[in-house]
Write an enzyme that holds these catalytic residues in place. Structure first.
Site, PDB file in Angstrom:
ATOM      1  N   HIS A  60       4.876 -44.976  20.638  1.00  0.00           N
ATOM      2  CA  HIS A  60       5.508 -44.746  21.507  1.00  0.00           C
ATOM      3  C   HIS A  60       6.018 -45.398  22.682  1.00  0.00           C
ATOM      4  CE1 HIS A  60       3.000 -41.214  19.268  1.00  0.00           C
ATOM      5  NE2 HIS A  60       1.580 -42.126  19.375  1.00  0.00           N
ATOM      6  N   SER A  68      30.682 -55.090  35.389  1.00  0.00           N
ATOM      7  CA  SER A  68      30.930 -53.751  35.884  1.00  0.00           C
ATOM      8  C   SER A  68      32.244 -54.326  36.849  1.00  0.00           C
ATOM      9  CB  SER A  68      29.613 -53.550  36.582  1.00  0.00           C
ATOM     10  OG  SER A  68      29.832 -52.794  37.873  1.00  0.00           O
ATOM     11  N   LYS A  79      26.201 -57.285  37.195  1.00  0.00           N
ATOM     12  CA  LYS A  79      25.818 -56.816  37.124  1.00  0.00           C
ATOM     13  C   LYS A  79      26.783 -57.729  35.307  1.00  0.00           C
ATOM     14  CE  LYS A  79      24.701 -52.896  35.541  1.00  0.00           C
ATOM     15  NZ  LYS A  79      25.268 -51.736  35.596  1.00  0.00           N
ATOM     16  N   GLU A  89      25.432 -50.717  22.667  1.00  0.00           N
ATOM     17  CA  GLU A  89      25.839 -49.538  23.132  1.00  0.00           C
ATOM     18  C   GLU A  89      26.446 -48.941  22.765  1.00  0.00           C
ATOM     19  OE1 GLU A  89      23.998 -49.670  27.730  1.00  0.00           O
ATOM     20  OE2 GLU A  89      26.058 -49.770  27.195  1.00  0.00           O
ATOM     21  N   GLN A 131      42.432 -33.498   0.426  1.00  0.00           N
ATOM     22  CA  GLN A 131      44.101 -34.741   0.790  1.00  0.00           C
ATOM     23  C   GLN A 131      42.860 -35.356   2.327  1.00  0.00           C
ATOM     24  OE1 GLN A 131      48.185 -34.462   0.995  1.00  0.00           O
ATOM     25  NE2 GLN A 131      47.734 -34.633   3.175  1.00  0.00           N
TER      26      GLN A 131
END
Length: 456
Positions: free
Chosen positions: A155, A276, A282, A289, A321
């Site tokens: 979880h 970024s 960043k 991703e 096709q």
């Protein structure tokens, strides 16, 4: 004039010619088409349809075309619609009448069915090798991290301590199953449809088993209707590809989480990360991703082919096709994702101290504390309740379970003795789980060795 244009009085409308042509898609099967045509020519020769000289002309002509295509000397035309007719037209223009005999006892229906099987067989073998390389990368990581403690989750909550090696082996298990699925897919597709004609076979005495042997097939398709209209192999491959992509996506999701400051379990290498355009600080896990995102693309390829085939009566229909775009995209996307994932995993840095600390302060040795009380004679449900209260105390005191004094522990149960601290040691918690498939060092080494053998 079209190779099939004998009964037509009008030229094909330019709109339909553009719409009908598939050469932009199926040109990549040129090598398989030529290989299949050479085998067909040899079968025609065996049946007495081609003379020795005609066979030599055809084989030499086809090999010449193959070399010219590889050297970029051939330009395909939409007028000839597809790779099959382009190559046949080239052959006839080069060797004359003998080239016109090649299509005897053959239809484009069984020809394309053959080419697609040959092409997919080659590509799947290549994908299997890419997967094996990737699994070896994961096994190398596992081998280097049999003692690297980390939290195991359910979880997305810290559950029990494991090792990074054990976590890697979970994904190795998935990818080994994927390899098995691809191998099974090849087994079921590895039968030659050539000789099935358009749908009802041929009146010529062709030795289909001979053709199959020349092309490395395990046998021939038993029904001509099914042979020309079957695309199960494409659907089965895309099903396997979708499962592989799902496994890659799950792994990438974890890598994205682990790469965040909130986890800080890993750091992506600069060579597999991006920045970024606005925020200088960043460092984004774009490789992971993108793989996660491209999973939906392969799912789409599978759904496209299933939808394409779901309403088609026997046998061949022009709808089919459209099969190659989905299959080729699935192949290309899967190969690219495996290569990028493998490169990314080879360069990842694991923050082992952060992993261990996350395990220590997640109270993941609580189950071991409960088991300790059970072994002392307490019923498990009572032990579960007692340890729950101990965990609450540790949470209130903002400390680990092993940091609580023996007097504090005995206030919850007289069964606690000094030996509890040995039980609560995270490394020993892992080592105590020495069942087959467990995270104990001995079991992990055994599994690594078994997986290495499986890859060879």
């Amino acid at each position: 004039m079209k190779l099939w244009g004998g009964r037509f009085e009008k030229d094909t409308d330019k709109l339909l010619e553009e719409f009908n042509a598939s050469i932009d898609v199926d040109a990549r099967m040129y090598e398989q088409d030529i290989k299949g045509s050479i085998a067909h020519a040899m079968t025609l020769h065996k049946a007495g349809i081609l003379s020795d000289d005609e066979l030599k002309e055809i084989v030499d002509g086809l090999n010449g075309i193959l070399n010219d295509i590889k050297e970029g000397k051939v330009e395909f035309t939409k007028e000839n619609e597809d790779i099959h007719m382009n190559i046949e037209a080239l052959l006839t223009s080069r060797i004359g009448e003998a080239g016109k005999k090649l299509h005897t006892a053959r239809s484009r229906n069984d020809q394309v069915a053959l080419d697609l099987r040959l092409y997919m067989r080659d590509e799947i073998k290549g994908i299997i090798e890419l997967l094996k390389s990737m699994v070896n990368t994961l096994l190398d990581i596992a081998e280097d991290n049999v003692d690297t403690l980390m939290p195991g989750y359910t979880h997305l909550q810290r559950a029990q301590p494991i090792t990074l090696a054990h976590h890697m082996l979970a994904y190795c298990s998935m990818f080994l199953r994927d390899i098995g699925r691809l191998e099974d897919c090849v087994k079921r597709m590895n039968f030659s449809p050539l000789g099935s004609g358009a749908l009802a076979g041929t009146t010529y005495n062709l030795d289909r088993e001979y053709t199959a042997q020349l092309l490395g097939f395990d046998g021939v398709t038993p029904n001509s209707l099914d042979a020309v209209s079957d695309r199960d192999h494409g659907i089965e491959f895309l099903s396997a590809a979708a499962i592989i992509m799902m496994h890659l996506s799950r792994f990438c999701e974890e890598l994205v989480l682990w790469n965040s400051k909130e986890f800080s379990f890993i750091e992506m290498d600069d060579s597999f990360a991006t920045g970024s355009s606005m925020m200088p600080q960043k460092k984004n896990p774009d490789a992971a991703e993108l793989i996660r995102g491209k999973t939906g693309r392969v799912y789409g390829d599978l759904i496209a082919l299933l939808t394409l085939m779901k309403g088609l009566p026997l046998a061949y229909n022009k709808d089919m096709q459209e099969d190659k775009e989905a299959i080729f995209d699935g192949i290309d996307t899967l190969k690219a994702c495996i290569r990028v994932f493998d490169g990314m995993m080879k360069t990842i840095k694991f923050n082992k101290d952060n992993m261990r600390n996350s395990a220590k302060y997640g109270y993941m040795n609580a189950t071991d504390m409960a088991d300790y009380l059970v072994k002392k004679g307490m019923p498990f449900r009572k032990a579960h309740e007692v340890v729950g209260k101990v965990v609450k105390k540790a949470l209130d005191d903002r400390c680990a379970l092993e940091d609580l004094s023996i007097d504090t522990l005995r206030s919850f149960s007289d069964l606690f003795e000094d030996d509890i601290y040995e039980v609560l040691d995270l490394y020993k918690c892992v080592q105590s789980r020495s069942v087959i498939g467990g995270p104990a060092k001995e079991m992990v080494h055994m599994t690594i060795n078994e997986f290495r053998k499986a890859l060879t």
